[in-house]
Write a protein that holds these residues in place. Sequence first.
Motif, PDB file in Angstrom:
ATOM      1  N   GLN A  17      45.461  41.506  39.034  1.00 43.06           N
ATOM      2  CA  GLN A  17      45.522  42.964  39.051  1.00 43.06           C
ATOM      3  C   GLN A  17      46.430  43.403  40.193  1.00 43.06           C
ATOM      4  N   ARG A  18      47.421  44.247  39.884  1.00 43.43           N
ATOM      5  CA  ARG A  18      48.375  44.668  40.910  1.00 43.43           C
ATOM      6  C   ARG A  18      48.688  46.148  40.795  1.00 43.43           C
ATOM      7  N   SER A  19      48.726  46.831  41.922  1.00 42.63           N
ATOM      8  CA  SER A  19      49.380  48.135  42.017  1.00 42.63           C
ATOM      9  C   SER A  19      50.602  47.908  42.897  1.00 42.63           C
ATOM     10  N   VAL A  20      51.802  48.274  42.405  1.00 41.24           N
ATOM     11  CA  VAL A  20      53.043  47.732  42.962  1.00 41.24           C
ATOM     12  C   VAL A  20      54.015  48.766  43.514  1.00 41.24           C
ATOM     13  N   GLY A  21      53.618  50.040  43.590  1.00 40.41           N
ATOM     14  CA  GLY A  21      54.592  51.031  44.037  1.00 40.41           C
ATOM     15  C   GLY A  21      55.451  51.475  42.868  1.00 40.41           C
ATOM     16  N   PHE A  22      56.793  51.487  43.046  1.00 39.30           N
ATOM     17  CA  PHE A  22      57.683  51.985  42.004  1.00 39.30           C
ATOM     18  C   PHE A  22      57.803  51.009  40.839  1.00 39.30           C
ATOM     19  N   PHE A  23      57.936  51.581  39.637  1.00 42.75           N
ATOM     20  CA  PHE A  23      58.106  50.776  38.433  1.00 42.75           C
ATOM     21  C   PHE A  23      59.592  50.548  38.172  1.00 42.75           C
ATOM     22  N   SER A  24      59.927  49.283  37.885  1.00 42.82           N
ATOM     23  CA  SER A  24      61.307  48.936  37.509  1.00 42.82           C
ATOM     24  C   SER A  24      61.294  47.539  36.914  1.00 42.82           C
ATOM     25  N   SER A  25      62.418  47.152  36.321  1.00 44.69           N
ATOM     26  CA  SER A  25      62.523  45.792  35.793  1.00 44.69           C
ATOM     27  C   SER A  25      62.452  44.781  36.927  1.00 44.69           C
ATOM     28  N   THR A  26      62.918  45.165  38.116  1.00 39.98           N
ATOM     29  CA  THR A  26      62.833  44.273  39.273  1.00 39.98           C
ATOM     30  C   THR A  26      61.385  44.017  39.658  1.00 39.98           C
ATOM     31  N   LYS A 124      49.745  49.655  47.675  1.00 42.88           N
ATOM     32  CA  LYS A 124      50.108  48.280  47.323  1.00 42.88           C
ATOM     33  C   LYS A 124      48.853  47.421  47.430  1.00 42.88           C
ATOM     34  N   LEU A 125      48.400  46.934  46.307  1.00 46.64           N
ATOM     35  CA  LEU A 125      47.129  46.222  46.254  1.00 46.64           C
ATOM     36  C   LEU A 125      47.201  45.130  45.202  1.00 46.64           C
ATOM     37  N   GLY A 126      46.618  43.990  45.510  1.00 46.94           N
ATOM     38  CA  GLY A 126      46.559  42.892  44.549  1.00 46.94           C
ATOM     39  C   GLY A 126      45.196  42.225  44.554  1.00 46.94           C
ATOM     40  N   ILE A 127      44.738  41.820  43.381  1.00 51.00           N
ATOM     41  CA  ILE A 127      43.467  41.108  43.247  1.00 51.00           C
ATOM     42  C   ILE A 127      43.683  39.940  42.296  1.00 51.00           C
ATOM     43  N   ILE A 128      43.371  38.744  42.766  1.00 52.19           N
ATOM     44  CA  ILE A 128      43.482  37.544  41.935  1.00 52.19           C
ATOM     45  C   ILE A 128      42.078  36.981  41.776  1.00 52.19           C
ATOM     46  N   SER A 129      41.588  36.923  40.537  1.00 53.37           N
ATOM     47  CA  SER A 129      40.200  36.533  40.267  1.00 53.37           C
ATOM     48  C   SER A 129      40.144  35.314  39.369  1.00 53.37           C
ATOM     49  N   ASP A 130      39.113  34.476  39.595  1.00 53.89           N
ATOM     50  CA  ASP A 130      38.923  33.322  38.717  1.00 53.89           C
ATOM     51  C   ASP A 130      37.804  33.599  37.718  1.00 53.89           C
ATOM     52  N   ALA A 131      37.484  32.617  36.910  1.00 58.65           N
ATOM     53  CA  ALA A 131      36.498  32.791  35.843  1.00 58.65           C
ATOM     54  C   ALA A 131      35.099  33.041  36.373  1.00 58.65           C
ATOM     55  N   ASP A 132      34.828  32.648  37.632  1.00 61.26           N
ATOM     56  CA  ASP A 132      33.512  32.856  38.235  1.00 61.26           C
ATOM     57  C   ASP A 132      33.433  34.153  39.025  1.00 61.26           C
ATOM     58  N   LYS A 133      34.428  35.031  38.857  1.00 62.09           N
ATOM     59  CA  LYS A 133      34.476  36.338  39.524  1.00 62.09           C
ATOM     60  C   LYS A 133      34.736  36.240  41.030  1.00 62.09           C
ATOM     61  N   ASN A 134      35.121  35.060  41.539  1.00 61.67           N
ATOM     62  CA  ASN A 134      35.601  34.968  42.909  1.00 61.67           C
ATOM     63  C   ASN A 134      36.972  35.625  42.966  1.00 61.67           C
ATOM     64  N   ALA A 135      37.250  36.374  44.028  1.00 55.59           N
ATOM     65  CA  ALA A 135      38.511  37.109  44.082  1.00 55.59           C
ATOM     66  C   ALA A 135      39.136  37.023  45.461  1.00 55.59           C
ATOM     67  N   VAL A 136      40.463  36.917  45.477  1.00 52.16           N
ATOM     68  CA  VAL A 136      41.251  37.081  46.695  1.00 52.16           C
ATOM     69  C   VAL A 136      41.939  38.435  46.588  1.00 52.16           C
ATOM     70  N   VAL A 137      41.715  39.275  47.599  1.00 52.26           N
ATOM     71  CA  VAL A 137      42.265  40.628  47.609  1.00 52.26           C
ATOM     72  C   VAL A 137      43.316  40.707  48.704  1.00 52.26           C
ATOM     73  N   PHE A 138      44.481  41.257  48.376  1.00 51.07           N
ATOM     74  CA  PHE A 138      45.512  41.410  49.399  1.00 51.07           C
ATOM     75  C   PHE A 138      46.127  42.800  49.299  1.00 51.07           C
TER      76      PHE A 138
END
Length: 724
Positions: A17-26, A124-138
Amino acid sequence: MVTEFYIPLLCNATLYQRSVGFFSSTSLIDISKGIASLVKNGGHIQMIASPKLSDEDMEAIDKGYAERNALVEKRLLEGLDEEYTDYFALERLNLLANLIADGRMDIHIALIEKGGNVGMYHEKLGIISDADKNAVVFCGSMNESDIAIKVNYETTDVFRSWYEPDRDRAQHKIDAFHNLWTGSEPNVTIMDFPSVPKKILEKYKRGKPNLNIDEEQFHQSYSIPTETVSLPVAEHKANVARCPEGLKLYPYQQGAIDKWAAEHYCGIYDMATGTGKTLTGLASIAKLSEDLNDHLAVIIVCPYQHLVEQWVDDIVKFNINPIIGYGTSPQPKWKERLKKAVRDLTLREDKQFFCFICTNATFRKSHVQTAIDEINKIGTPMLLVVDEAHNAGAASFLKYLDYRFKYRLALSATMDRHMDQAGTKGLYDFFGSVCINYPLKQAIRDGHLTQYRYHVIPVSLTDDERMQYEVLTKEIGQNYIKSDKGFSLTERGKLLAIQRSRIVAAASEKMTVLRQTIEPYRNDKNILIYCGAANVLAEDEDKSETEPADVRQIDAVTRILGLELNMRVAKFTSDEDIKQRESIKDRFQKGELQAIVAIKCLDEGVNIPAIKTAFILASTTNPKEYIQRRGRVLRKFPGKEYAEIYDFVTLPRPLFNVSSHTKDELKADYTLVINELRRMKEFSASSQNSIDSNAIIWRIQKAYALTDKQVRDGIHIIQENNNE
């Protein structure tokens, strides 16, 4: 950052899951770095971005010079204008296009709107989660642009959900993203533009994705496949109806589904309360969805808000992410979600299934009916599932049951409507034949409901109460309409009948007798005291209101239990919201509360299986209601070998006084006596101690010289006596 952070984490992830600021192909290219292993895991991506608006753009929107959505869409599409010849860029854009095509990546657009002004969302936010709902948030200043990653000095805060010092901060960010994604964040508007994924597909989808791309570009191996392959498929596609693994249906449930399918997926499940109607209905939805290759729009309708929420608790177990529609829905922007789901039927091959659940009142709203019309025009098959379907027989509801719904399913413990033959016929004409009739008596015999003991507690009206009752009875008798379909009450007659039922429900002697009857249970728990009379739900409401007379009775009962008997007791009425009700139910089932004093909860489908002893003060003459009330008390619960029902039966006068009156003087008594006897016979028939209750029934019948046939055909006795 890519090789030491993204790739190692995404190798073990199932959701990014990511919120990334401006949208573009880059930004699309950069968010794809490291996702090859996520794709292999069957994972999904959720991306939130903001359009890149100039100061002039925002001023034009604020002053009304430009239409907001049109300008935002224009800037988003411009963000995809850049042309690429770089091999890695093209492969990454192709990978994301494949994910979008397979329904594995969704993009939401966020705008700040406050005080009539528009701004850009920069979180600017990111969440990486596994199948057991453990998450790394940055989170932090890092953007998804090449300059930010490669040139700028950037800082990023990282939190781990399983690590105690990080847990609260991680959960706060996870909740923040959820609020954003669902459109619940104040002052932030979430939008979807179908033209954006459409342009990505048209411009960048080149063929099968290269899942070797991270290893090729960064020269590191993380067990990524060594050849170009098709996207791996998760166990179930997202948001399509499937039965949960390990679900075992009883033979009667599977038989009902088979009969329904044989009837071209139309029919009625007439099943006793507590025998699994909801699960049978959901398994039926899964059956039809699979048979139609998930090309199906499902509309589920329930009479009350809390019933919708109880359904949702089970719906999500069937791999469905429902749209929840009613006044105080937990999805504030459910109308927009419904519109998008309908729109996706024409734009997204991967989104040909959706489920919308709402209350009866919401179902009749114009925006819902418009959505149904649009689905019908598109040609997507629709399944209408109506819970507590007897309510749908009202003329104001029947008019919405029409040809648009090719597939139909009605669920009810009591399909036939009380004193409404026309409404009952309308239901059967629309839904079709009964696919299963599984009555309470059989459910008890088969062990799906608990055994019970039935105790009749006679009380009498006072002289004043009886006089009021007789006046209303006479007036009701003048408000019957006879037609070729039988007898029915006028609208005024129905209101008078409700007034009369309140006199019976609030009979003052009940409080004195309750105090004596409940005394032996003052140290017990799992007790329900049921108050309140029949009430009519307004057509535009999805929550019943508590009447003043009901409040007086429930307050009196609460005083007896709480103050006089020192019992731990709580009220359970329409004044408590869903969260409060859940808390009361939880405390009750844990034994922290001994008793619940309730109004209408046994009519409205609230599940409280821990109830062992029920004192029913407000007994109804409507078979639909009293059959449901009994069924809810008989739900299975650990340690519950049997249930006890104390039925406060209201008689016009003490039995020992009946013989001193003439038949003419007793004329108004018959209405109440016959109605009470019919309920008593129904309750007694399946009880463990029917000999005891039948003895009281026999004494009442003897006092009024009533035969079994006269009690069974009571409506004719009532009308004849009232029209003499």
